[in-house]
Structures are given as structure tokens and as C-alpha cells.
Design an enzyme around this catalytic site. Sequence first.
Site, PDB file in Angstrom:
ATOM      1  N   ASP A  98       0.861  -1.182   0.000  1.00 47.68           N
ATOM      2  CA  ASP A  98       0.000   0.000   0.000  1.00 47.68           C
ATOM      3  C   ASP A  98       0.900   1.235   0.000  1.00 47.68           C
ATOM      4  O   ASP A  98       2.131   1.108  -0.055  1.00 47.68           O
ATOM      5  CB  ASP A  98      -0.958  -0.014   1.211  1.00 47.68           C
ATOM      6  N   HIS A 154      -3.007   3.130  -4.622  1.00 45.89           N
ATOM      7  CA  HIS A 154      -2.335   2.731  -3.368  1.00 45.89           C
ATOM      8  C   HIS A 154      -0.928   2.203  -3.654  1.00 45.89           C
ATOM      9  O   HIS A 154      -0.519   1.162  -3.127  1.00 45.89           O
ATOM     10  CB  HIS A 154      -3.180   1.685  -2.630  1.00 45.89           C
ATOM     11  N   ASP A 214      -8.906  -0.750  -5.803  1.00 49.26           N
ATOM     12  CA  ASP A 214      -9.781   0.249  -5.170  1.00 49.26           C
ATOM     13  C   ASP A 214      -9.143   1.622  -5.189  1.00 49.26           C
ATOM     14  O   ASP A 214      -7.928   1.767  -5.336  1.00 49.26           O
ATOM     15  CB  ASP A 214     -10.072  -0.159  -3.711  1.00 49.26           C
ATOM     16  N   GLU A 215      -9.987   2.631  -5.023  1.00 48.05           N
ATOM     17  CA  GLU A 215      -9.571   4.006  -4.729  1.00 48.05           C
ATOM     18  C   GLU A 215      -8.398   4.469  -5.593  1.00 48.05           C
ATOM     19  O   GLU A 215      -7.357   4.861  -5.070  1.00 48.05           O
ATOM     20  CB  GLU A 215      -9.210   4.115  -3.243  1.00 48.05           C
ATOM     21  N   TYR A 253     -16.211  -4.397   8.414  1.00 51.29           N
ATOM     22  CA  TYR A 253     -14.985  -3.616   8.606  1.00 51.29           C
ATOM     23  C   TYR A 253     -14.641  -3.590  10.095  1.00 51.29           C
ATOM     24  O   TYR A 253     -15.254  -2.881  10.879  1.00 51.29           O
ATOM     25  CB  TYR A 253     -15.135  -2.213   7.998  1.00 51.29           C
ATOM     26  N   PHE A 254     -13.646  -4.383  10.444  1.00 51.50           N
ATOM     27  CA  PHE A 254     -13.292  -4.484  11.862  1.00 51.50           C
ATOM     28  C   PHE A 254     -12.329  -3.368  12.276  1.00 51.50           C
ATOM     29  O   PHE A 254     -11.813  -3.382  13.394  1.00 51.50           O
ATOM     30  CB  PHE A 254     -12.711  -5.865  12.179  1.00 51.50           C
TER      31      PHE A 254
HETATM   32  C1  ACM Z   1     -10.964  -0.534   0.834  1.00 54.42           C
HETATM   33  O1  ACM Z   1     -11.417  -0.490   1.981  1.00 54.42           O
HETATM   34  N1  ACM Z   1     -10.387   0.538   0.298  1.00 54.42           N
HETATM   35  C2  ACM Z   1     -11.042  -1.739   0.031  1.00 54.42           C
END
Ligand code: ACM
Length: 756
Positions: A193, A266, A328-329, A420-421
Site C-alpha cells: 500500500d 495505493h 480500489d480508490e 470492517y473491523f
Molecule cells: C478498501 O477499503 N479501500 C477496500
Amino acid sequence: MKNILNSLLLTFFIIILAHIGNGQNNISIIPQPVKLKINQGVYNLNLKTVIIAQSASSLVSANLFNDYLNQYYGIKLRINQELKQEKNVIILNYKAGVKKATYKISITENAVSIEGDEAGIFYAFQTIKQMITLGEGDKWLLPCAEITDYPTFDWRGMHLDVSRHFVGVDSVKKYIDYLALYKFNTFHWHLTDDQGWRIEIKKYPKLTQIGSFRNGTLIGAYSTSPRQYDSIRYGGFYTQEQIKEVVEYAAKRQIVIVPEIEMPGHALAALAAYPEFSCTGGPFEVSKLWGVFDDVFCAKEETFVFIKDVLTEVMDLFPGEYIHVGGDECPKTRWKKCDDCQAVIEREGLPDELTLQSYFISRAEAVINARGRKLIGWDEILEGGLAPNAAVMSWRGTEGGIEAAKMGHPVVMSPGSHCYFDHYQGSPLTEPHAIGGYTTLKKVYEYQPIPDELNQAERSFVLGAQANVWTEYMPNFKHIEYMIFPRMLALSEVLWSGSGNKNYDDFLQRVVVSFSLLDRIGANYSKAIYEVSASVLPIPNGVQVDFISAFPNTDIRYWLNSESAVYTFNKSIDITTNTTLHAAAFLNDSIQSSVYTQSFEISKSTGKKVTLKNTPSPSYNTGGAFTLVDGIVARIPWYGKEWLGFSGEDLVATVDLEKEEEISKLTMGFLLAETSWIYPPQSVEILISNDGENYTSIKKMNTDKMLSSKRFATFNFSPVKARFVKIIAKNAGIIPEHKPGAGHEAWLFIDEIQIK
Ligand code: ACM
Ligand code: ZN
């Protein structure tokens, strides 16, 4: 019919619980087995017990169980490959051709018999670990029982981000142990990341030489203004040898590892090492801040050579079916201005940058498919068109998963709402700082991985679900444990036991029993299930506080200020002078919850009626106008519920003191959090009235003066008599250049108004 079934199930549970209560105290198995019948009597686990493991694979499970007994109970059993005795044996019968991971356990006073495939035998031992109880005379016992069990979902996953915070191989192995104990079979290892590249790639040594360390880390919350960083060099990575060791460790525990190599976004850590794979050429540094960044991999050919090389080494290390490529993102800012990216768009005849992202993912997929493997990515890989054979991990809600399943692609559900922990599992006022959200144990337990929107055929594409553990605010492994426990137990039951006989109250009782197992194995966990929460209501001259505990049958006790006397809560408490109130949940005189602590500041305006001209934004209007006079002065770092937030609008509040009062001072709080686009008001004006219609301005102040006090604006004036007090706080307006959020409307956040 359903009701009859429910009451039968309920009776079944009561029978089980009655048996459990009957001498074999506190059997709690999570996930709940498909069939469980506890019988009279116990099997005595002792040094003379012999495990009979005839096949090589069951020998692996037997040895692991023996190591566990040795480590946590100080018992070491003998393991034989032949059956030489009839009594005091644990016999493992390997059975091929059953539904994967199915097992049966039969426990009598003489013997334990386990039957299953390789995974099934392993899981039988995980069940048995949860059945060991201490009998009289320090004997370890298993209750006589008959169990038949198998999983509902094939993908029972837990993810771990080791980029934002790194944990060593020993901790990763512990994490895998926890997954195995609760019958998870997939470990999604988020290895790269912006904040660190964590996997050795031989062909690109700078990925770890440069990309695995950052020169500092954000201190405190992302929303802190201004942000501060420590200057501690932070990082680490896994060598290929270590990765192989972990892969093997996991495989013995029936866990497959899905490695994640993030692309095209990322990617800052990789670009810090190899800026030539960016659009601008850099230079870049491994990020010290969390978030989403504009600099991503460039879609030029050189990058695809790099991606192919990296994925090839990754596939050499990880034998599993799936390779995760993130996706993602990924902002398209750089691509829009990059000649190389634009040339690819033109050459491939792509309509836009979203399809360039699809093109990027398809190139990665070709590499992965060529090795007979499958690609999985976050749901953004749907935008611009899904790669031909890709699986989708749905995190931005369930929509991405639904869309992909309808297209006939495999799906893993992982919506932020339930999975989402890194979210809070209890009140932000008592839990350690987290990224946000509010995902309680109950919420996880109630999760149904199969969306209602899918028909029967489409449902078969939902492989299962997983929880994600992003570690921005989990600086060490103990903290990771705290965030996964006990929520992971709820997800385990969702994925293994299915939705047939869900019963949260029964589950909760089993969770409490599981706490002692977590204690035994030294795992940290949250006790947010016991937390007390308060509701605050207006009364004449102050506020009234009511408490509830989320856990049944606890005593809530409270104490005031620094008094030592503790009172048992029965109704509600009236607060009419400045007071610090503490409360906690107790069971059998022992404190279970964290302590709720709240200071109340009482003034002439506390509990009075407030009218607002403009409505606050729905996201920051939890308690409505009463928030401004509830006696609670909102805290910093800011907690949304305690503030009223206005987007682009002014605060115009009128407080009705109910009778004419002599007043000479008004204090109000405002928030300065530029990173969240929250700015103080341009000016504040105070007006008074006795009839609520004709107002006289008595004070006006502009921002410069208020900024000197940062947090509160205090207005002193000559004593006047008034019943109505109007406060006009003008929004800062459009945010100026060079400030966070430039060009957008500013937020105005206001909290307690105190009139004296
Ligand atoms: C994520 O939570 N960006 C997959
Ligand atoms: Zn580019």
C-alpha cells in the site's frame, strides 16, 4: 410451520443449555455446530490418553492439537499410528468423499472418535478445544457428546493490512491460529500500500530497500488540524523464505492465503522505489499519512512488465487459487494529464480513464490466468467493465457484489457496514480511537452474506464473506487482537453455521464463555458488549441522564465526581450542578464494562428550548438543537455526535430562558479542523429580546478575535435582563485558495452554548 420449527429449535437450545448447566459447566462452541447433542457423562483427558492417527494428514492435525494441549494445558499426549488399546483413545478416521470440511465427533466415557476428511479432522479438533472443561481434582474433561458439522460458505475470510502497521511473522502466525480456531479458511494478506511494501521481490530489490520504510507516521486522528507526524523511521517486510514458511504454516491449518498486491492505486511505496512506473516520474516518498493519493501506477508498457514480474514471483510463493490485485480508490487525475496513458487510451480505443483502469486490471488478469490462477479485486474493478474471469470483493456496500453475481462472476462480500473491523465496536467515548463507523458484535452477527436481490442461480456465485482489518489506527498486534475479538466470532458463525438457527442471545452467552478461552491463549479482546450508554434529556435547570447496558441482566452502578460511594442505578439521575458522572456495568459485583465518564456543565441555558433557523446537516444532527444545551461540552478530537454541523450555512439559534434572567456572559464552542473542511465562523453576533420578536444586538465579534481562543468564543457584556437570546454565527463561506477544501463551502461546527 416456521414458528413450530423455531420453538423446536429453542427447546433444543434449552436442552443443550440445561445439560451444560448440569455439571459440565459452560460448553460454548463457536461457530455453533450443525448438530450438537450433549450426553450424560464425561471423557477424561489425561496423560494416558492416546491419539490414533492412521493417515499422514490426520497426523498433522493430531500433532497440532497436541502442541496446543501442551502449550495451554500442560498435557502432552502420545500419538500412535496403530490402534493398540480400546479405552482412553482419541481415534481419527480419515474419510474421503464427504462434503468438504465435514466432521463427526462422538465422545463417550471411554473414547473420542473423530471422522472426517482432512479439513474435517482439523476442524473437529478446533471444536474439541472449545469443549475442554476443568473438572474436580484438576481433571480436564470433555462432555460426552455427538456432533455432526460442516460449513455453510466456502470463503470464510479474514483480511489483515500489514502496510499501515507492520507485524512480524510470529504475529502473522498467531493471527492464522486465531482464524483456524474459529474455522476460517482464507487469510487475505494485504501486503502492499502507500505506507509500505511488505513482500520481498527478488527482481526489484528497491521495493523493500526503499519501499518498506517510511520516515514517520501521522500522530493521532486523520482529522487532526494541523496534522502532526512523528519522525520515527517505521517499517519492515517479509523475506520470500518467511512467506514460504507462513504459507506452509497456514496450509497445515487448512487456510489458504490470498496475497494482495495493490494496483493501480495505493502504489506510493512502490513508486517511491521505482518512480519510473508513475506518470510524472516523481520523486515520491513512502506515505506518512493515510488516505488516497493521486500518484498511481502509469498504464504504460514498462509498468506492465514490472507488474508481470512481481505477480510471477508472488504466484511462485502463494499456491492458492486467487491473487488479489486491489483495484480500489484509484484517482484518475494523473492519467488524464499523462501522454503515455492518453496514448494507451487512443491505441486501445478506450472511451475514458475508467476503462483504462479496466484495461490495467485485464492486463494483470492475463498474467494471472496464464498461470492457471484467478484474479480477485475490490468492487471498483467493475467500473469501466469487469475483466473476463475476475472475482469481485464487494466493500462499498453490497451493490458491487450483486452486480458481479448477476453477471455470473464469483463474489466475496465484505461490506463496510458489517465487515470492517477497523470500525468502532462500541462507543467512541470508551473504545480506543478507530477510523470511524460503528459495527457492533450484534451487527456482525446479524449479517447475511447472500443479498436478497439475487435469485437462486445468482446466489451460487457468492462464495462467502470476509472481514477487513485495516491497521491505520492499530499500531501493534495486541490492538489488532482487540479489534477482531470478539467480532470475528460473530462472522465465524455467520459463515460456518449459516442463518438457519441464529439466536443472538444464545450466541452472546457463548461469547462470554469464549472470553475465558481467549484469556487462556493470551488474546486481547474488547468488552464493548457490556458497555453502558447514556441518554440525556432536558429537565428544568439541568438534564436527566438514563443508562442502559447492551448486555442483559447487568447492574449499572454510578458514582459522582471523585466520591468513593458507588450507587446502583435504578431510574435516572438529575444533574443540576456541574458534575462528573461515572458509570459501569457489573455482574456479581465485578465490573465488566469500561467506565463511562462524562462531565456536565450547567448554566442558565442548560436544558432550555433552542430553536434553529437552519437545519444542521443530517450527518451532524444526532441530538438536534438540544445538543447545544445538553450540558455536555463537545470534545477534541471531535466526536460527531456531540456537535451540530452546518454545510455552507449559518447557525441562527434562539435560546428561550423561559423567564427574564440577568445575564452578562455567553460562551460557545466551535471547531477548527481545516483538514475536514471545518472552519470557524466569520463573525458571531448576540441579540436579546423579551418578547421573542424584537431583538437588540448587544455584541458582535469577528473571527480574528475568536481565533485567539481557538476553541471557545466568550462574550462578556454589561449585565442585562432578557428571556430570549439569539446567536448568529456566520459560516466562513467559500474556502479560500491554499486551504484544505479550497473552492468548496466550509463546514461550521458548533457545540455548547452556555449563558451565565
Ligand atoms: C478498501 O477499503 N479501500 C477496500
Ligand atoms: Zn501515465
